[in-house]
Design a protein around this motif. Sequence first.
Motif, mmCIF file in Angstrom:
data_model
loop_
_atom_site.group_PDB
_atom_site.id
_atom_site.type_symbol
_atom_site.label_atom_id
_atom_site.label_comp_id
_atom_site.label_asym_id
_atom_site.label_seq_id
_atom_site.Cartn_x
_atom_site.Cartn_y
_atom_site.Cartn_z
ATOM 1 N N SER A 43 -8.735 -8.899 4.002
ATOM 2 C CA SER A 43 -9.617 -8.012 3.254
ATOM 3 C C SER A 43 -9.153 -7.932 1.801
ATOM 4 O O SER A 43 -8.021 -7.546 1.528
ATOM 5 N N PRO A 44 -10.050 -8.292 0.860
ATOM 6 C CA PRO A 44 -9.633 -8.276 -0.549
ATOM 7 C C PRO A 44 -9.412 -6.860 -1.075
ATOM 8 O O PRO A 44 -8.598 -6.654 -1.944
ATOM 9 N N ASP A 45 -10.131 -5.871 -0.557
ATOM 10 C CA ASP A 45 -10.003 -4.530 -1.096
ATOM 11 C C ASP A 45 -8.906 -3.728 -0.413
ATOM 12 O O ASP A 45 -8.544 -2.659 -0.873
ATOM 13 N N GLY A 46 -8.350 -4.228 0.672
ATOM 14 C CA GLY A 46 -7.247 -3.528 1.334
ATOM 15 C C GLY A 46 -6.060 -3.378 0.409
ATOM 16 O O GLY A 46 -5.487 -2.304 0.267
ATOM 17 N N GLU A 87 -2.957 -0.332 -3.643
ATOM 18 C CA GLU A 87 -2.447 -0.268 -5.015
ATOM 19 C C GLU A 87 -2.989 0.961 -5.744
ATOM 20 O O GLU A 87 -2.256 1.649 -6.446
ATOM 21 N N ALA A 88 -4.275 1.257 -5.548
ATOM 22 C CA ALA A 88 -4.870 2.436 -6.192
ATOM 23 C C ALA A 88 -4.215 3.716 -5.692
ATOM 24 O O ALA A 88 -3.954 4.640 -6.470
ATOM 25 N N ARG A 92 -0.452 8.204 -6.795
ATOM 26 C CA ARG A 92 0.780 8.938 -6.487
ATOM 27 C C ARG A 92 1.771 8.868 -7.643
ATOM 28 O O ARG A 92 2.414 9.861 -7.985
ATOM 29 N N LEU A 93 1.898 7.689 -8.251
ATOM 30 C CA LEU A 93 2.803 7.555 -9.388
ATOM 31 C C LEU A 93 2.348 8.418 -10.565
ATOM 32 O O LEU A 93 3.180 9.033 -11.249
#
Length: 140
Positions: A42-45, A50-51, A56-57
């Motif tokens: 899955s490309p959006d996984g 990452e998002a 969180r960062l």
Amino acid sequence: MKKYRLNVYFDPALSGELEALAVRRKVSKSQIVEAAIAAFLSPDGADQCEAAIVRRLDRLSRAVERLERDVAIGNEAVALFVKFWLTTTPPLPDEMREAAQASGKERYDGFVEALGRRLAKGKTLTKEVSEDIPERTPTV
């Protein structure tokens, strides 16, 4: 939906973990492997992961910035108090110094005990002061 058979080879330890997971979840090993491959392809996984990490960062960065600001304010307040105290308190005569030091030690020990009790209860002077100050409503 038509499914295709695929023969794959696994490390024995990984195969054991797959078997245990299938038993725990009460699903087939094929379903677990299919879901894992779908997630991997899955490309959006990866983008979603990452998002989430970026969010969180960002949240952690803002929290650290608030902490830095609060520590700087606290340091400045203590420094200002010490400067004021040192400039307004006259030095003691030598004959009074020993008694003043003993009294100061008692008072300091009491201060440390009171501080420990307040911190153990979760009370802070900042919270008390902010609760005591009424909110200002803008006048129009």
